[in-house]
Each structure stands twice: as structure tokens, then as C-alpha cells.
Design a protein around this motif. Structure first.
Motif, PDB file in Angstrom:
ATOM      1  N   LYS A  71      11.085 -27.887 -31.221  1.00 11.97           N
ATOM      2  CA  LYS A  71      10.688 -26.528 -30.848  1.00 11.97           C
ATOM      3  C   LYS A  71      10.243 -25.731 -32.069  1.00 11.97           C
ATOM      4  CE  LYS A  71      12.728 -22.367 -28.974  1.00 11.97           C
ATOM      5  NZ  LYS A  71      13.989 -21.757 -28.617  1.00 11.97           N
ATOM      6  N   ASP A  72      10.985 -25.877 -33.168  1.00 14.08           N
ATOM      7  CA  ASP A  72      10.681 -25.180 -34.412  1.00 14.08           C
ATOM      8  C   ASP A  72      11.420 -25.867 -35.550  1.00 14.08           C
ATOM      9  OD1 ASP A  72      13.378 -24.299 -34.181  1.00 14.08           O
ATOM     10  OD2 ASP A  72      12.734 -22.464 -33.173  1.00 14.08           O
ATOM     11  N   SER A  73      11.228 -25.374 -36.779  1.00 14.88           N
ATOM     12  CA  SER A  73      11.858 -26.020 -37.935  1.00 14.88           C
ATOM     13  C   SER A  73      13.376 -25.886 -37.902  1.00 14.88           C
ATOM     14  CB  SER A  73      11.294 -25.459 -39.242  1.00 14.88           C
ATOM     15  OG  SER A  73      11.545 -24.066 -39.332  1.00 14.88           O
ATOM     16  N   ALA A  74      13.901 -24.811 -37.309  1.00 18.86           N
ATOM     17  CA  ALA A  74      15.356 -24.650 -37.205  1.00 18.86           C
ATOM     18  C   ALA A  74      15.949 -25.703 -36.278  1.00 18.86           C
ATOM     19  CB  ALA A  74      15.701 -23.241 -36.709  1.00 18.86           C
ATOM     20  N   SER A  75      15.259 -26.018 -35.191  1.00 20.58           N
ATOM     21  CA  SER A  75      15.717 -27.060 -34.267  1.00 20.58           C
ATOM     22  C   SER A  75      15.715 -28.415 -34.952  1.00 20.58           C
ATOM     23  CB  SER A  75      14.821 -27.114 -33.034  1.00 20.58           C
ATOM     24  OG  SER A  75      14.871 -25.897 -32.337  1.00 20.58           O
ATOM     25  N   ASP A  76      14.657 -28.694 -35.685  1.00 19.46           N
ATOM     26  CA  ASP A  76      14.562 -29.937 -36.446  1.00 19.46           C
ATOM     27  C   ASP A  76      15.735 -30.042 -37.412  1.00 19.46           C
ATOM     28  OD1 ASP A  76      13.769 -32.196 -37.890  1.00 19.46           O
ATOM     29  OD2 ASP A  76      12.222 -31.120 -39.000  1.00 19.46           O
ATOM     30  N   ALA A  77      16.004 -28.970 -38.140  1.00 17.45           N
ATOM     31  CA  ALA A  77      17.091 -28.968 -39.124  1.00 17.45           C
ATOM     32  C   ALA A  77      18.446 -29.167 -38.455  1.00 17.45           C
ATOM     33  CB  ALA A  77      17.073 -27.661 -39.919  1.00 17.45           C
ATOM     34  N   ALA A  78      18.656 -28.554 -37.296  1.00 12.05           N
ATOM     35  CA  ALA A  78      19.937 -28.674 -36.601  1.00 12.05           C
ATOM     36  C   ALA A  78      20.186 -30.111 -36.148  1.00 12.05           C
ATOM     37  CB  ALA A  78      19.972 -27.729 -35.401  1.00 12.05           C
ATOM     38  N   VAL A  79      19.183 -30.739 -35.551  1.00  7.69           N
ATOM     39  CA  VAL A  79      19.341 -32.122 -35.087  1.00  7.69           C
ATOM     40  C   VAL A  79      19.515 -33.060 -36.279  1.00  7.69           C
ATOM     41  CG1 VAL A  79      18.220 -34.028 -33.869  1.00  7.69           C
ATOM     42  CG2 VAL A  79      18.114 -31.707 -32.941  1.00  7.69           C
ATOM     43  N   ARG A  80      18.745 -32.837 -37.323  1.00  7.68           N
ATOM     44  CA  ARG A  80      18.846 -33.662 -38.522  1.00  7.68           C
ATOM     45  C   ARG A  80      20.240 -33.566 -39.137  1.00  7.68           C
ATOM     46  NH1 ARG A  80      14.570 -31.774 -40.913  1.00  7.68           N
ATOM     47  NH2 ARG A  80      15.690 -30.286 -42.186  1.00  7.68           N
ATOM     48  N   GLN A  81      20.810 -32.360 -39.164  1.00  3.85           N
ATOM     49  CA  GLN A  81      22.151 -32.174 -39.730  1.00  3.85           C
ATOM     50  C   GLN A  81      23.208 -32.885 -38.884  1.00  3.85           C
ATOM     51  OE1 GLN A  81      22.604 -30.590 -42.781  1.00  3.85           O
ATOM     52  NE2 GLN A  81      24.528 -31.705 -42.572  1.00  3.85           N
ATOM     53  N   GLY A  86      26.900 -37.410 -38.724  1.00  2.00           N
ATOM     54  CA  GLY A  86      27.488 -38.370 -37.792  1.00  2.00           C
ATOM     55  C   GLY A  86      28.321 -37.664 -36.736  1.00  2.00           C
ATOM     56  N   ALA A  87      27.981 -36.401 -36.483  1.00  2.00           N
ATOM     57  CA  ALA A  87      28.776 -35.549 -35.599  1.00  2.00           C
ATOM     58  C   ALA A  87      28.518 -35.851 -34.131  1.00  2.00           C
ATOM     59  CB  ALA A  87      28.450 -34.081 -35.879  1.00  2.00           C
ATOM     60  N   ILE A  88      29.518 -35.592 -33.346  1.00  2.00           N
ATOM     61  CA  ILE A  88      29.402 -35.662 -31.895  1.00  2.00           C
ATOM     62  C   ILE A  88      29.367 -34.224 -31.404  1.00  2.00           C
ATOM     63  CG2 ILE A  88      30.561 -36.323 -29.759  1.00  2.00           C
ATOM     64  CD1 ILE A  88      31.673 -38.740 -31.356  1.00  2.00           C
ATOM     65  N   ARG A  89      28.316 -33.871 -30.706  1.00  2.00           N
ATOM     66  CA  ARG A  89      28.126 -32.511 -30.205  1.00  2.00           C
ATOM     67  C   ARG A  89      27.843 -32.552 -28.706  1.00  2.00           C
ATOM     68  NH1 ARG A  89      30.084 -31.380 -34.325  1.00  2.00           N
ATOM     69  NH2 ARG A  89      29.216 -30.227 -36.076  1.00  2.00           N
ATOM     70  N   SER A  90      28.037 -31.411 -28.072  1.00  2.00           N
ATOM     71  CA  SER A  90      27.674 -31.277 -26.658  1.00  2.00           C
ATOM     72  C   SER A  90      26.170 -31.077 -26.563  1.00  2.00           C
ATOM     73  CB  SER A  90      28.394 -30.090 -26.029  1.00  2.00           C
ATOM     74  OG  SER A  90      29.755 -30.381 -25.887  1.00  2.00           O
ATOM     75  N   TRP A  91      25.572 -31.811 -25.641  1.00  3.17           N
ATOM     76  CA  TRP A  91      24.139 -31.740 -25.380  1.00  3.17           C
ATOM     77  C   TRP A  91      23.936 -31.532 -23.884  1.00  3.17           C
ATOM     78  CZ3 TRP A  91      20.231 -32.766 -29.123  1.00  3.17           C
ATOM     79  CH2 TRP A  91      20.698 -33.191 -30.365  1.00  3.17           C
ATOM     80  N   GLN A  92      22.816 -30.956 -23.553  1.00  2.00           N
ATOM     81  CA  GLN A  92      22.359 -30.881 -22.167  1.00  2.00           C
ATOM     82  C   GLN A  92      20.994 -31.548 -22.090  1.00  2.00           C
ATOM     83  OE1 GLN A  92      22.144 -26.745 -21.018  1.00  2.00           O
ATOM     84  NE2 GLN A  92      24.196 -26.789 -20.154  1.00  2.00           N
ATOM     85  N   VAL A  93      20.823 -32.346 -21.058  1.00  2.00           N
ATOM     86  CA  VAL A  93      19.529 -32.935 -20.749  1.00  2.00           C
ATOM     87  C   VAL A  93      19.124 -32.343 -19.407  1.00  2.00           C
ATOM     88  CG1 VAL A  93      18.243 -35.059 -20.373  1.00  2.00           C
ATOM     89  CG2 VAL A  93      20.201 -35.046 -21.954  1.00  2.00           C
ATOM     90  N   VAL A  94      18.099 -31.511 -19.420  1.00  2.00           N
ATOM     91  CA  VAL A  94      17.652 -30.810 -18.220  1.00  2.00           C
ATOM     92  C   VAL A  94      16.480 -31.582 -17.623  1.00  2.00           C
ATOM     93  CG1 VAL A  94      16.780 -28.645 -17.285  1.00  2.00           C
ATOM     94  CG2 VAL A  94      18.366 -28.608 -19.236  1.00  2.00           C
ATOM     95  N   VAL A  95      16.719 -32.162 -16.439  1.00  2.00           N
ATOM     96  CA  VAL A  95      15.689 -32.911 -15.726  1.00  2.00           C
ATOM     97  C   VAL A  95      15.237 -32.035 -14.561  1.00  2.00           C
ATOM     98  CG1 VAL A  95      15.117 -35.050 -14.524  1.00  2.00           C
ATOM     99  CG2 VAL A  95      16.853 -35.065 -16.348  1.00  2.00           C
ATOM    100  N   PRO A  96      13.995 -31.547 -14.577  1.00  2.00           N
ATOM    101  CA  PRO A  96      13.538 -30.610 -13.553  1.00  2.00           C
ATOM    102  C   PRO A  96      13.659 -31.183 -12.144  1.00  2.00           C
ATOM    103  CG  PRO A  96      11.689 -31.496 -14.782  1.00  2.00           C
ATOM    104  CD  PRO A  96      12.928 -31.961 -15.475  1.00  2.00           C
ATOM    105  N   ASP A  97      14.079 -30.336 -11.228  1.00  2.00           N
ATOM    106  CA  ASP A  97      14.230 -30.684  -9.818  1.00  2.00           C
ATOM    107  C   ASP A  97      15.222 -31.820  -9.573  1.00  2.00           C
ATOM    108  OD1 ASP A  97      12.330 -28.744  -9.142  1.00  2.00           O
ATOM    109  OD2 ASP A  97      10.698 -30.169  -9.415  1.00  2.00           O
TER     110      ASP A  97
END
Length: 137
Positions: A71-81, A86-97
Motif C-alpha cells: 500500500k505504501d512504504s510504511a506497510s512495506d516496512a511493517a511487513v519486512r520488520q 520472526g514474529a507471529i502477528r494477527s493478520w486478516q485476509v479479506v476475501v470479498p463476498d
């Protein structure tokens, strides 16, 4: 479920564990896989010697792989970090409909690519690291 636009599949990350999810990427190509292992309990007494399985005893797992643009450089940096930690984080995968898959995942692969005359793209793989919930759309 009717036809859907693939570009509407979103990937969201809870960076801090606060329950607030930020959209980090829209995925151009993706695959969501839900798997369950089975426990074979077949014995010589099984009817017709057909395989029997133990209900509800297998291990379930979810994985996501995809490619796209951050989405932007901040998103890239967050995922890269998250990957480098090696962190485990909560994610959401939004599948339309269809609905939302939510739960703890670990980034198991992160690749970058780009052409000299185009944008930088990424490829990402997530593996579930705990219970995944599903909320229907």
C-alpha cells in the motif's frame, strides 16, 4: 458464490496486538489454502476393511501466498520488520463476498522483484501459527 474480482482481496496486519488492523497490501495473485490432517483408526474389524478416521482429531492449518504491491512504504516496512523479527502477528485476509480469515500467522517467505521500467512487487507467504477464525461475509 458468484464470480469475484481478485483485486479486492486484502491483507491486513495488526502490528501492535491491539486488535486494530491496517491494510498493508492488495494482492494481484494469491492462494489461500486450508488443510486438515486425518487420524487413521482403521482396524481389522473395520466394516469391509474400509478406512476409518477419527472425527475432529487432525491438525488444521492455513496458509496464504501471494504477490502484489504494498500500500505504501510504511506497510512495506511493517511487513519486512515482522519477517526479520520472526514474529507471529494477527493478520486478516479479506476475501470479498466470502468472508474474513483472522488469526496468528508467521511470514515464512518475503521476496522482492522489479523491472527497470516498472514498479517493485513482492511475494509473500504466511503460515498459520494458532487458531484461525472465519467470519462469513
Amino acid at each position: 458464490m458468484g464470480a469475484q474480482r481478485g483485486r479486492d482481496l486484502l491483507l491486513k496486519l495488526d502490528q501492535t496486538g491491539s486488535g486494530t488492523f491496517l491494510t498493508v497490501a492488495g494482492l494481484r495473485a494469491r492462494q489461500v489454502a486450508l488443510n486438515a490432517t486425518s487420524i487413521d483408526i482403521t482396524t481389522a474389524d473395520s466394516a469391509g476393511r474400509w478406512r476409518e478416521l477419527l472425527e475432529g482429531a487432525g491438525t488444521r492449518a492455513a496458509s496464504l501466498s501471494g504477490s502484489g504491491l504494498f500500500k505504501d512504504s510504511a506497510s512495506d516496512a511493517a511487513v519486512r520488520q515482522v519477517f526479520f523479527d520472526g514474529a507471529i502477528r494477527s493478520w486478516q485476509v479479506v476475501v470479498p463476498d466470502f468472508g474474513i480469515l483472522e488469526g496468528p500467522f508467521q511470514v515464512t517467505a518475503l521476496e522482492y522483484a522489479g523491472r527497470h521500467d516498472g514498479e517493485v512487487t513482492f511475494e509473500l507467504a504466511l503460515s498459520s501459527a494458532g487458531e484461525i477464525s472465519f467470519t462469513a461475509a
